[in-house]
Write a protein that holds these residues in place. Sequence first.
Motif, short mmCIF file in Angstrom:
data_model
loop_
_atom_site.label_atom_id
_atom_site.label_comp_id
_atom_site.label_asym_id
_atom_site.label_seq_id
_atom_site.Cartn_x
_atom_site.Cartn_y
_atom_site.Cartn_z
N UNK A 1 0.84 -1.20 0.00
CA UNK A 1 0.00 0.00 0.00
C UNK A 1 0.87 1.25 0.00
N UNK A 2 0.55 2.20 -0.90
CA UNK A 2 1.21 3.51 -0.89
C UNK A 2 0.28 4.49 -0.20
N UNK A 3 0.85 5.33 0.64
CA UNK A 3 0.07 6.24 1.48
C UNK A 3 0.39 7.67 1.12
N UNK A 4 -0.65 8.50 0.96
CA UNK A 4 -0.46 9.93 0.69
C UNK A 4 -1.20 10.73 1.76
N UNK A 5 -0.47 11.52 2.53
CA UNK A 5 -1.06 12.41 3.52
C UNK A 5 -1.51 13.69 2.82
N UNK A 6 -2.75 14.08 3.06
CA UNK A 6 -3.37 15.16 2.29
C UNK A 6 -3.86 16.27 3.22
N UNK A 7 -3.65 17.51 2.81
CA UNK A 7 -4.25 18.66 3.49
C UNK A 7 -5.47 19.12 2.70
N UNK A 8 -6.49 19.59 3.42
CA UNK A 8 -7.63 20.22 2.76
C UNK A 8 -7.73 21.68 3.19
N UNK A 9 -8.70 22.40 2.66
CA UNK A 9 -8.81 23.83 2.95
C UNK A 9 -9.14 24.10 4.41
N UNK A 10 -9.66 23.10 5.12
CA UNK A 10 -10.04 23.31 6.52
C UNK A 10 -8.84 23.47 7.44
N UNK A 11 -7.62 23.29 6.93
CA UNK A 11 -6.45 23.53 7.79
C UNK A 11 -6.38 24.99 8.21
N UNK A 12 -7.07 25.88 7.49
CA UNK A 12 -7.10 27.29 7.90
C UNK A 12 -7.72 27.45 9.27
N UNK A 13 -8.61 26.53 9.66
CA UNK A 13 -9.21 26.60 10.98
C UNK A 13 -8.27 26.26 12.10
N UNK A 14 -7.05 25.82 11.78
CA UNK A 14 -6.05 25.49 12.79
C UNK A 14 -4.92 26.51 12.84
N UNK A 15 -5.10 27.65 12.20
CA UNK A 15 -4.10 28.71 12.31
C UNK A 15 -4.15 29.32 13.71
N UNK A 16 -3.02 29.85 14.22
CA UNK A 16 -1.74 30.07 13.53
C UNK A 16 -0.81 28.85 13.53
N UNK A 17 -1.26 27.74 14.09
CA UNK A 17 -0.39 26.56 14.21
C UNK A 17 0.00 26.00 12.86
N UNK A 18 -0.92 26.08 11.88
CA UNK A 18 -0.67 25.51 10.56
C UNK A 18 -0.14 26.53 9.55
N UNK A 19 0.15 27.73 9.98
CA UNK A 19 0.72 28.70 9.05
C UNK A 19 2.10 28.27 8.57
N UNK A 20 2.85 27.60 9.43
CA UNK A 20 4.26 27.32 9.12
C UNK A 20 4.56 25.83 9.01
N UNK A 21 3.54 24.99 9.03
CA UNK A 21 3.78 23.54 8.94
C UNK A 21 2.55 22.85 8.38
N UNK A 22 2.73 21.74 7.70
CA UNK A 22 1.57 20.94 7.31
C UNK A 22 0.83 20.43 8.54
N UNK A 23 -0.45 20.18 8.39
CA UNK A 23 -1.25 19.78 9.54
C UNK A 23 -0.78 18.45 10.11
N UNK A 24 -0.19 17.58 9.27
CA UNK A 24 0.26 16.30 9.80
C UNK A 24 1.49 16.42 10.69
#
Length: 447
Positions: A1-24
């Motif tokens: 199995x190949x795995x792809x970690x994906x961000x969606x537009x809802x990561x904006x709701x986790x700012x400012x924590x996600x401004x400088x890093x992927x949500x994962x």
Amino acid sequence: MRLCLVEDNAVAGLEPLTLTRPVFSLLLGSNTLGSKIVKAFGVGPGPNRRGVVIRPYLAALQQALDPQTPVNDRDWLARGPVLAVNSRWVPPAKLEVPNASTPWVGLCNGQPVCALVGPDQAIGLESNNAGTWFDEQLSRLGGVELGGEWIERPWDIVVKNADHLVRDFNADGKVGLSNRHLTTAALVGPANRLFVHETARIDPYTVFDTTNGPITVSAGAWVQPFTRIEGPCFIARDTQLFRANLRGGVTLGPNCRIGGEVEATVVHGHSNKYHEGFLGHAYVGEWVNLGAITSNSDLRNDYGEVFVPLGGDPIGTKQAKVGCFIGDHTRTGLGSMLNTGTVIGVMCNVLPAGPLLPKHVPSFTAVLYGKVAPGFPLDQMFDTARIVMGRRGQVFTEIEEHLYLDLYEQTRLERERAFQRAHERRSDHWPVAGRPPLNSGQGIAGV
């Protein structure tokens, strides 16, 4: 199995924590959201096994940090079947994976969180269309409920952190401490809830209290005398504790310097809270420095629901205990008092003013005389970042500089709105002379 970690537009709701890093890359318990997903599906390392689809402005930094993992690579997506997983999803402790021989979609609370698809579907996946893409796969294939949890707001991590510290400790199966450590530390509670790495330094008059949960002290950590650590708690490698009082639900990233009282808080790597002061129900980014006696409130004085100004707009948390959320490379001055539910962006300079400081401090601004004001010039902020990182043997790279230049433009509107609001509130408007408005929500710390 190949795995792809994906961000969606809802990561904006986790700012400012996600401004400088992927949500994962956000911490929950003793590891990151991404590592929990990888472990749940049992996907090993290697460029042919894992990829990521993230916001384009983060791509260069992510590639520099993890050069073996393809980033936003359509060619990699097209090489064969891929399991795409929304990185805001936390899998359950015991995940039952559907049959991998045919395409399927996994759900959490009825919403799609992952999809096993062929290359013809995978190549259409991008971070700005991820939500729509998952919905299309659900309508095409149907879905099976997998359980787990969504991470939608910064306080979700704080609320869930203690439970995940227990879960991660039980999953790791590491228990025990050496005879050398037993001669210097005092243990209250079950011994099978404590793990201290053999290279950690535990000075005399240290107390570990595992009554309410497990404690992990990682390699190279240094716990100085008169420190008390209450579980559940995770102390990452090379972190130093100075006469600290760590209450339950605390995760400390690598190479931090922590003193004073900390409760139910996540601190990313290389951040400092060296001196006295209270930090509770908070999430602090990397390379943050909290000046002496900096304290935050995590409880309104009317014990009501805390509202958090994400992007400047108040969002209800449905929680009575919410502290502060602080972005990377931000600093507070001596004696700064942070209100309940405060949000401070990246590269901010917060100076004390006596009363509680503003709850919304946009990125690249300052707090002067109790008001949000323009911050230092970017060149000066970057010079400071170079000095700070150099003290820990790291470099503020050209890639990071470009990232912050991009963020400066992305956050411009939020700053302008904050300046306008500050201008409109030049003086406090009390309904009765000398009295604050009813339910003003001013906070009290640590009650």
